[in-house]
Design a protein around this motif. Structure first.
Motif, PDB file in Angstrom:
ATOM      1  N   VAL A 210     -11.554 -13.459  -3.104  1.00 27.48           N
ATOM      2  CA  VAL A 210     -10.463 -13.245  -2.142  1.00 27.48           C
ATOM      3  C   VAL A 210     -10.582 -11.884  -1.445  1.00 27.48           C
ATOM      4  O   VAL A 210      -9.924 -11.651  -0.449  1.00 27.48           O
ATOM      5  CB  VAL A 210      -9.077 -13.387  -2.814  1.00 27.48           C
ATOM      6  N   GLU A 211     -11.413 -10.995  -1.989  1.00 28.62           N
ATOM      7  CA  GLU A 211     -11.543  -9.675  -1.360  1.00 28.62           C
ATOM      8  C   GLU A 211     -12.866  -9.031  -1.750  1.00 28.62           C
ATOM      9  O   GLU A 211     -13.275  -9.111  -2.906  1.00 28.62           O
ATOM     10  CB  GLU A 211     -10.381  -8.791  -1.834  1.00 28.62           C
ATOM     11  N   VAL A 212     -13.504  -8.409  -0.775  1.00 25.98           N
ATOM     12  CA  VAL A 212     -14.703  -7.604  -1.062  1.00 25.98           C
ATOM     13  C   VAL A 212     -14.517  -6.293  -0.307  1.00 25.98           C
ATOM     14  O   VAL A 212     -14.522  -6.271   0.922  1.00 25.98           O
ATOM     15  CB  VAL A 212     -16.000  -8.306  -0.588  1.00 25.98           C
ATOM     16  N   GLN A 213     -14.304  -5.244  -1.044  1.00 28.79           N
ATOM     17  CA  GLN A 213     -13.860  -3.983  -0.445  1.00 28.79           C
ATOM     18  C   GLN A 213     -14.814  -2.847  -0.829  1.00 28.79           C
ATOM     19  O   GLN A 213     -15.052  -2.638  -2.020  1.00 28.79           O
ATOM     20  CB  GLN A 213     -12.467  -3.710  -1.034  1.00 28.79           C
ATOM     21  N   TRP A 220     -18.390  -1.557  -5.015  1.00 27.30           N
ATOM     22  CA  TRP A 220     -17.578  -2.549  -4.315  1.00 27.30           C
ATOM     23  C   TRP A 220     -16.501  -3.067  -5.250  1.00 27.30           C
ATOM     24  O   TRP A 220     -16.766  -3.314  -6.421  1.00 27.30           O
ATOM     25  CB  TRP A 220     -18.439  -3.738  -3.873  1.00 27.30           C
ATOM     26  N   THR A 221     -15.302  -3.240  -4.689  1.00 25.20           N
ATOM     27  CA  THR A 221     -14.285  -3.987  -5.426  1.00 25.20           C
ATOM     28  C   THR A 221     -14.403  -5.429  -4.982  1.00 25.20           C
ATOM     29  O   THR A 221     -14.371  -5.718  -3.777  1.00 25.20           O
ATOM     30  CB  THR A 221     -12.871  -3.450  -5.126  1.00 25.20           C
ATOM     31  N   LEU A 222     -14.601  -6.304  -5.963  1.00 24.35           N
ATOM     32  CA  LEU A 222     -14.683  -7.731  -5.666  1.00 24.35           C
ATOM     33  C   LEU A 222     -13.548  -8.402  -6.422  1.00 24.35           C
ATOM     34  O   LEU A 222     -13.454  -8.265  -7.647  1.00 24.35           O
ATOM     35  CB  LEU A 222     -16.034  -8.276  -6.141  1.00 24.35           C
ATOM     36  N   ALA A 223     -12.664  -9.081  -5.687  1.00 23.97           N
ATOM     37  CA  ALA A 223     -11.512  -9.723  -6.334  1.00 23.97           C
ATOM     38  C   ALA A 223     -11.655 -11.237  -6.266  1.00 23.97           C
ATOM     39  O   ALA A 223     -12.120 -11.776  -5.257  1.00 23.97           O
ATOM     40  CB  ALA A 223     -10.224  -9.286  -5.651  1.00 23.97           C
ATOM     41  N   LEU A 266      -2.947 -10.585 -13.437  1.00 31.74           N
ATOM     42  CA  LEU A 266      -3.427 -11.969 -13.500  1.00 31.74           C
ATOM     43  C   LEU A 266      -2.512 -12.864 -12.648  1.00 31.74           C
ATOM     44  O   LEU A 266      -1.346 -12.561 -12.513  1.00 31.74           O
ATOM     45  CB  LEU A 266      -3.435 -12.457 -14.961  1.00 31.74           C
ATOM     46  N   PRO A 267      -2.986 -13.939 -12.065  1.00 29.47           N
ATOM     47  CA  PRO A 267      -4.299 -14.552 -12.299  1.00 29.47           C
ATOM     48  C   PRO A 267      -5.445 -13.893 -11.525  1.00 29.47           C
ATOM     49  O   PRO A 267      -6.585 -14.238 -11.757  1.00 29.47           O
ATOM     50  CB  PRO A 267      -4.090 -15.992 -11.834  1.00 29.47           C
ATOM     51  N   ARG A 268      -5.127 -12.965 -10.596  1.00 32.88           N
ATOM     52  CA  ARG A 268      -6.213 -12.307  -9.850  1.00 32.88           C
ATOM     53  C   ARG A 268      -6.961 -11.349 -10.788  1.00 32.88           C
ATOM     54  O   ARG A 268      -6.335 -10.674 -11.611  1.00 32.88           O
ATOM     55  CB  ARG A 268      -5.575 -11.526  -8.695  1.00 32.88           C
ATOM     56  N   ILE A 269      -8.266 -11.300 -10.664  1.00 38.32           N
ATOM     57  CA  ILE A 269      -9.012 -10.270 -11.388  1.00 38.32           C
ATOM     58  C   ILE A 269      -9.942  -9.543 -10.416  1.00 38.32           C
ATOM     59  O   ILE A 269     -10.395 -10.114  -9.429  1.00 38.32           O
ATOM     60  CB  ILE A 269      -9.805 -10.805 -12.610  1.00 38.32           C
ATOM     61  N   GLU A 270     -10.186  -8.279 -10.724  1.00 39.52           N
ATOM     62  CA  GLU A 270     -11.036  -7.457  -9.857  1.00 39.52           C
ATOM     63  C   GLU A 270     -12.174  -6.852 -10.661  1.00 39.52           C
ATOM     64  O   GLU A 270     -12.006  -6.520 -11.842  1.00 39.52           O
ATOM     65  CB  GLU A 270     -10.224  -6.293  -9.277  1.00 39.52           C
ATOM     66  N   PHE A 271     -13.298  -6.690  -9.979  1.00 42.29           N
ATOM     67  CA  PHE A 271     -14.435  -5.997 -10.587  1.00 42.29           C
ATOM     68  C   PHE A 271     -14.769  -4.795  -9.713  1.00 42.29           C
ATOM     69  O   PHE A 271     -14.567  -4.836  -8.495  1.00 42.29           O
ATOM     70  CB  PHE A 271     -15.667  -6.920 -10.629  1.00 42.29           C
ATOM     71  N   GLY A 272     -15.301  -3.740 -10.328  1.00 45.66           N
ATOM     72  CA  GLY A 272     -15.836  -2.607  -9.560  1.00 45.66           C
ATOM     73  C   GLY A 272     -17.341  -2.644  -9.782  1.00 45.66           C
ATOM     74  O   GLY A 272     -17.807  -2.364 -10.886  1.00 45.66           O
ATOM     75  N   GLU A 285     -22.570  -8.524   0.750  1.00 46.74           N
ATOM     76  CA  GLU A 285     -22.793  -9.694   1.609  1.00 46.74           C
ATOM     77  C   GLU A 285     -21.857 -10.854   1.260  1.00 46.74           C
ATOM     78  O   GLU A 285     -21.765 -11.824   1.989  1.00 46.74           O
ATOM     79  CB  GLU A 285     -24.240 -10.205   1.438  1.00 46.74           C
ATOM     80  N   ILE A 286     -21.225 -10.750   0.093  1.00 49.63           N
ATOM     81  CA  ILE A 286     -20.338 -11.838  -0.350  1.00 49.63           C
ATOM     82  C   ILE A 286     -19.103 -11.851   0.554  1.00 49.63           C
ATOM     83  O   ILE A 286     -18.560 -10.796   0.894  1.00 49.63           O
ATOM     84  CB  ILE A 286     -19.906 -11.637  -1.831  1.00 49.63           C
ATOM     85  N   ARG A 287     -18.671 -13.041   0.926  1.00 48.55           N
ATOM     86  CA  ARG A 287     -17.522 -13.169   1.829  1.00 48.55           C
ATOM     87  C   ARG A 287     -16.337 -13.824   1.118  1.00 48.55           C
ATOM     88  O   ARG A 287     -16.539 -14.703   0.273  1.00 48.55           O
ATOM     89  CB  ARG A 287     -17.894 -14.050   3.034  1.00 48.55           C
ATOM     90  N   PRO A 288     -15.101 -13.410   1.457  1.00 53.79           N
ATOM     91  CA  PRO A 288     -13.933 -14.097   0.912  1.00 53.79           C
ATOM     92  C   PRO A 288     -14.034 -15.594   1.191  1.00 53.79           C
ATOM     93  O   PRO A 288     -14.503 -15.997   2.258  1.00 53.79           O
ATOM     94  CB  PRO A 288     -12.761 -13.466   1.683  1.00 53.79           C
ATOM     95  N   GLY A 289     -13.624 -16.381   0.225  1.00 53.37           N
ATOM     96  CA  GLY A 289     -13.712 -17.842   0.363  1.00 53.37           C
ATOM     97  C   GLY A 289     -14.879 -18.416  -0.425  1.00 53.37           C
ATOM     98  O   GLY A 289     -14.900 -19.602  -0.745  1.00 53.37           O
ATOM     99  N   GLU A 290     -15.861 -17.574  -0.780  1.00 50.91           N
ATOM    100  CA  GLU A 290     -17.000 -18.088  -1.555  1.00 50.91           C
ATOM    101  C   GLU A 290     -16.564 -18.411  -2.987  1.00 50.91           C
ATOM    102  O   GLU A 290     -15.603 -17.833  -3.500  1.00 50.91           O
ATOM    103  CB  GLU A 290     -18.142 -17.061  -1.582  1.00 50.91           C
ATOM    104  N   THR A 291     -17.303 -19.311  -3.605  1.00 48.22           N
ATOM    105  CA  THR A 291     -16.973 -19.718  -4.981  1.00 48.22           C
ATOM    106  C   THR A 291     -17.601 -18.760  -5.986  1.00 48.22           C
ATOM    107  O   THR A 291     -18.715 -18.277  -5.785  1.00 48.22           O
ATOM    108  CB  THR A 291     -17.502 -21.144  -5.234  1.00 48.22           C
ATOM    109  N   ALA A 292     -16.858 -18.488  -7.041  1.00 45.29           N
ATOM    110  CA  ALA A 292     -17.387 -17.666  -8.148  1.00 45.29           C
ATOM    111  C   ALA A 292     -17.115 -18.415  -9.453  1.00 45.29           C
ATOM    112  O   ALA A 292     -16.228 -19.264  -9.516  1.00 45.29           O
ATOM    113  CB  ALA A 292     -16.684 -16.316  -8.164  1.00 45.29           C
TER     114      ALA A 292
END
Ligand SMILES: Cc1cc2nc3c(=O)[nH]c(=O)nc-3n(C[C@H](O)[C@H](O)[C@H](O)COP(=O)(O)OP(=O)(O)OC[C@H]3O[C@@H](n4cnc5c(N)ncnc54)[C@H](O)[C@@H]3O)c2cc1C
Length: 440
Positions: A210-213, A220-223, A266-272, A285-292
């Motif tokens: 949902v987010e790549v910041q 990068w923060t990836l949520a 939760l339910p959102r989780i973020e990684f640094g 390069e990862i875009r919001p909407g992609e599957t994880a």
């Protein structure tokens, strides 16, 4: 937790020794002396250990929880050497004392198949251990190594079982044959669970980016958020996840990352995630909407496992700050006012990931933030250089030291220096915990 750890060690010994005891009990083929039986016994012991190796890395939470998954991987690594030494000793004794038992030739076209199977197992187990121990020196890419490791171990085990059943010493009696077949069955089930059932479950419980910041320091923060399910259960701040992006969960392409967000989010989780290599270098390069796909939570690096502590100390370097971010964010959400000291080492002020957020967290926590810069700007009045006993002594109140829980995460020389300094300051070993960002 200690009794659980002791219980698992007991179960381990039982699993390794029981097949031997059962197989050797009573039925000693006539005309065989001590060394012969000793050699066979070493073979069985090595084989039983190799079998349990699969269980150790199957990420069964009940097994890993009392120790921590990094300790289990370390166990797996050292036990592999012991198991390999046992099967080589089995072979060496026969080679020196009973050469006729090894058959007239090693040519697989002419040698009895069960002896060829034994030799193949020996080679495959050796390859599994050697390529793991010296992966970097052999310049084996991590992903390739994982495929090779699974293949060597699986084929090696299958060849060894074939060897044992084909030779038939000690296993001729139907109950003993049944024992080895059931050991093999358990192992096959484990393999199916790890390689098929669990990835299948991940596939059925996908997540969405949902987010790549971008953050400072190539981080990068990836949520991600769960899609059609409730997400993580039992997550404690500071734990980590296995994350798969742009690949199938069946593909052995997952990477471990600390969850930087709090359970309260939760339910959102973020990684640094710090861009360092093949996988992490492409996070931008990862875009919001992609599957994880997320397999979590794992690990014991958490304030929630140390609820009795009077406060906490984080000694972290670079991206090693991520588990502390999770713990600090969680403490802020819970209104936990226990004191926290965060010693945060970085090259320069510009390289301090989450710098602004940490500043804000000071307002909501009893947080003593100590930035340590390797290359400080000229007007810098804070700490410089590396973590040392002197530095820690100046900041940590002596009367609290033994009651604070210390979390260390960062480059190996930094955590080693911090551990040494804390020991010298009289901090008991059970109050120091280190998270290693590398398993192999
Ligand atoms: C418990 C734990 C928590 C971690 N938390 C974070 C975090 O919060 N943020 C962060 O940026 N990094 C974290 N890491 C490190 C991160 O997993 C690696 O940097 C990443 O997997 C490297 O992959 P790469 O392909 O980009 O790098 P590469 O250059 O290909 O690999 C660098 C090294 O990373 C290791 N590695 C590579 N692929 C894997 C894999 N699939 N599984 C395990 N190790 C691998 C290998 O030792 C390899 O030599 C953590 C690691 C562990 C074990």
């Amino acid at each position: 937790m200690y009794w659980r750890a002791a219980a698992w060690i007991g179960i381990y010994l039982l699993l390794v020794l029981a097949p031997q005891a059962v197989l050797l009990l009573g039925e000693v083929p006539p005309g065989r002396d001590f060394w012969w039986n000793f050699s066979i016994s070493l073979g069985f012991a090595g084989m039983a250990m190799m079998g349990v190796q699969f269980a150790l890395t199957a990420r069964v939470r009940r097994i890993t929880a009392p120790f921590g998954i990094d300790i289990i991987y370390l166990f797996h690594r050292y036990l592999a050497w012991i198991a390999l030494a046992l099967v080589w000793a089995h072979f060496a004794i026969l080679w020196v004392g009973y050469e006729e038992a090894l058959g007239p030739t090693i040519d697989p076209r002419e040698a009895p198949w069960e002896l060829t199977a034994g030799r193949a197992a020996l080679v495959l187990f050796t390859l599994a251990v050697v390529t793991s121990e010296w992966r970097k020196q052999l310049r084996l890419e991590y992903g390739l190594w994982r495929y090779a490791h699974v293949a060597f171990a699986t084929l090696g085990f299958a060849a060894a079982v074939a060897h044992i059943l084909g030779i038939g010493y000690f296993t001729a009696a139907p109950p003993k044959r049944a024992l080895w077949l059931s050991v093999t069955l358990v192992w096959v089930l484990l393999l199916v669970w790890v390689r098929v059932a669990r990835p299948w479950s991940e596939k059925r419980h996908p997540w969405r980016v949902v987010e790549v910041q971008p953050e400072r320091n190539d981080t990068w923060t990836l949520a991600v958020e769960p899609v059609g399910h409730s997400g993580l259960k039992g997550f404690m701040p500071g734990q980590f996840a296995w994350l798969t992006l742009r690949a199938s969960p069946f593909g052995l392409r997952e990477h471990p990352f600390s969850i930087a967000s709090a359970p309260e989010d939760l339910p959102r989780i973020e990684f640094g995630i710090k861009a360092l290599g093949d996988f992490t270098g492409r996070i931008g390069e990862i875009r919001p909407g992609e599957t994880a796909y997320v397999d979590a939570p794992y690990g014991i690096f958490s304030i929630d496992r140390n609820r009795d502590a009077a406060g906490f100390v984080g000694i972290v370097g670079g991206v090693g700050v991520t588990p502390m971010m999770s713990m600090l964010r969680s403490m802020a959400a819970r209104g936990d006012r226990r004191p926290v000291w965060l010693f945060y080492g970085n090259k320069s002020g510009e390289a301090v990931a989450f710098r602004e957020e940490l500043g804000c967290l000071r307002e909501r926590l009893d947080l003593h933030l100590v930035h340590i810069l390797e290359q400080p700007p000229q007007d810098w009045r804070g700490e410089t250089g590396y973590v040392s006993r002197d530095l820690l002594e100046r900041h940590l109140p002596a009367e609290l030291r033994t009651r604070l829980h210390h979390f260390l995460c960062g480059p190996a020389p930094m955590t080693a220096a911090a551990e040494e300094a804390l020991h010298a300051l009289g901090v008991p070993a059970h109050r120091i915990q280190t998270e290693v960002f590398e398993f192999a």
